[in-house]
Design a protein around this motif. Structure first.
Motif, mmCIF file in Angstrom:
data_model
loop_
_atom_site.group_PDB
_atom_site.id
_atom_site.type_symbol
_atom_site.label_atom_id
_atom_site.label_comp_id
_atom_site.label_asym_id
_atom_site.label_seq_id
_atom_site.Cartn_x
_atom_site.Cartn_y
_atom_site.Cartn_z
ATOM 1 N N LYS A 159 12.056 56.385 -0.163
ATOM 2 C CA LYS A 159 11.044 55.328 -0.054
ATOM 3 C C LYS A 159 10.878 54.869 1.393
ATOM 4 O O LYS A 159 9.754 54.649 1.854
ATOM 5 N N LEU A 160 11.975 54.756 2.093
ATOM 6 C CA LEU A 160 11.943 54.292 3.474
ATOM 7 C C LEU A 160 11.178 55.266 4.361
ATOM 8 O O LEU A 160 10.395 54.854 5.226
ATOM 9 N N LEU A 161 11.393 56.566 4.159
ATOM 10 C CA LEU A 161 10.746 57.570 5.000
ATOM 11 C C LEU A 161 9.378 58.011 4.474
ATOM 12 O O LEU A 161 8.704 58.823 5.100
ATOM 13 N N GLY A 162 8.987 57.527 3.286
ATOM 14 C CA GLY A 162 7.677 57.869 2.740
ATOM 15 C C GLY A 162 7.577 59.304 2.242
ATOM 16 O O GLY A 162 6.531 59.939 2.368
ATOM 17 N N TRP A 163 8.651 59.802 1.685
ATOM 18 C CA TRP A 163 8.677 61.195 1.214
ATOM 19 C C TRP A 163 8.365 61.316 -0.276
ATOM 20 O O TRP A 163 8.620 62.352 -0.886
ATOM 21 N N GLU A 164 7.808 60.276 -0.871
ATOM 22 C CA GLU A 164 7.588 60.277 -2.315
ATOM 23 C C GLU A 164 6.791 61.489 -2.786
ATOM 24 O O GLU A 164 7.171 62.162 -3.745
ATOM 25 N N GLU A 165 5.694 61.769 -2.099
ATOM 26 C CA GLU A 165 4.831 62.879 -2.526
ATOM 27 C C GLU A 165 5.555 64.223 -2.427
ATOM 28 O O GLU A 165 5.471 65.059 -3.334
ATOM 29 N N VAL A 198 18.147 68.485 -8.644
ATOM 30 C CA VAL A 198 17.176 67.858 -7.743
ATOM 31 C C VAL A 198 16.973 66.396 -8.129
ATOM 32 O O VAL A 198 16.930 65.516 -7.260
ATOM 33 N N MET A 199 16.862 66.130 -9.436
ATOM 34 C CA MET A 199 16.667 64.745 -9.877
ATOM 35 C C MET A 199 17.871 63.881 -9.517
ATOM 36 O O MET A 199 17.704 62.727 -9.104
ATOM 37 N N ALA A 200 19.077 64.417 -9.646
ATOM 38 C CA ALA A 200 20.275 63.653 -9.283
ATOM 39 C C ALA A 200 20.266 63.337 -7.789
ATOM 40 O O ALA A 200 20.586 62.212 -7.380
ATOM 41 N N GLU A 201 19.894 64.320 -6.987
ATOM 42 C CA GLU A 201 19.829 64.097 -5.535
ATOM 43 C C GLU A 201 18.763 63.061 -5.194
ATOM 44 O O GLU A 201 18.968 62.207 -4.322
ATOM 45 N N VAL A 202 17.633 63.133 -5.874
ATOM 46 C CA VAL A 202 16.554 62.173 -5.637
ATOM 47 C C VAL A 202 17.017 60.766 -5.997
ATOM 48 O O VAL A 202 16.787 59.814 -5.240
ATOM 49 N N LEU A 203 17.667 60.634 -7.133
ATOM 50 C CA LEU A 203 18.109 59.308 -7.553
ATOM 51 C C LEU A 203 19.169 58.734 -6.621
ATOM 52 O O LEU A 203 19.214 57.518 -6.398
ATOM 53 N N HIS A 204 20.010 59.590 -6.065
ATOM 54 C CA HIS A 204 21.023 59.112 -5.123
ATOM 55 C C HIS A 204 20.407 58.686 -3.789
ATOM 56 O O HIS A 204 20.946 57.815 -3.109
ATOM 57 N N ALA A 205 19.292 59.300 -3.437
ATOM 58 C CA ALA A 205 18.697 59.021 -2.123
ATOM 59 C C ALA A 205 17.353 58.310 -2.247
ATOM 60 O O ALA A 205 16.513 58.403 -1.360
#
Length: 165
Positions: free
Chosen positions: A49-55, A37-44
């Protein structure tokens, strides 16, 4: 009597070691899921950030980490039982040895007691190191199983990108 105590402890330890191996495998799987999951997050990260999905992403990573920590806590509890099991043996051996000696009609003299305590003390250090050896063996076994599964896995077909992009 010492053999009876040792064989009784074997069955308890056998259960603990099997459970510990299962928990170690589950920890490795949970850790792999979190790292994926962390690898996927770092790649995207830009898209997130653009879509505001941080939370949402933070909650997803936190859920994976919480699952991993729950497995680690269970493994630590089993480790405590394992250590307690083997730390109790040196305490129980003199009690059962002298108890069975007296029940068999023997006479406890200072010479018998002190020489027996010296002999029982000789196995105290190996018995106290045994839980650590079990922990290392469990970790090595799980690691070898994981390496074996990777080495025996089917090969992936090579991905080819379309030309002209």
């Amino acid at each position: 009597a010492p053999l009876i105590v040792m064989s009784g402890m074997y069955f308890g330890n056998n259960f603990i070691v099997r459970r510990l191996m299962a928990l170690t495998r589950q920890i490795a799987e949970a850790r792999d899921a979190r790292v994926k999951v962390m690898a996927e997050v770092l790649h995207a990260i830009r898209l997130i950030k653009l879509l505001g999905w941080e939370e949402h992403v933070v909650n997803l990573v936190k859920a994976r980490r919480d699952e991993e920590m729950q497995r680690i806590a269970s493994a630590k509890v089993m480790t405590i039982f394992n250590v307690f099991n083997w730390q109790a043996v040196p305490l129980l051996l003199p009690v059962f040895t002298f108890g069975s000696f007296v029940l068999a009609g023997g006479n406890l003299t200072p010479g018998v007691v002190f020489s027996s305590l010296v002999l029982l003390d000789l196995i105290r250090i190996p018995m106290s190191l045994f839980p650590q050896a079990i922990q290392v063996i469990v970790g090595v076994r799980v690691g070898l199983d994981r390496i074996e599964s990777v080495l025996l896995a089917e090969e992936m077909k090579e991905l080819r990108l379309p030309t002209g992009l």
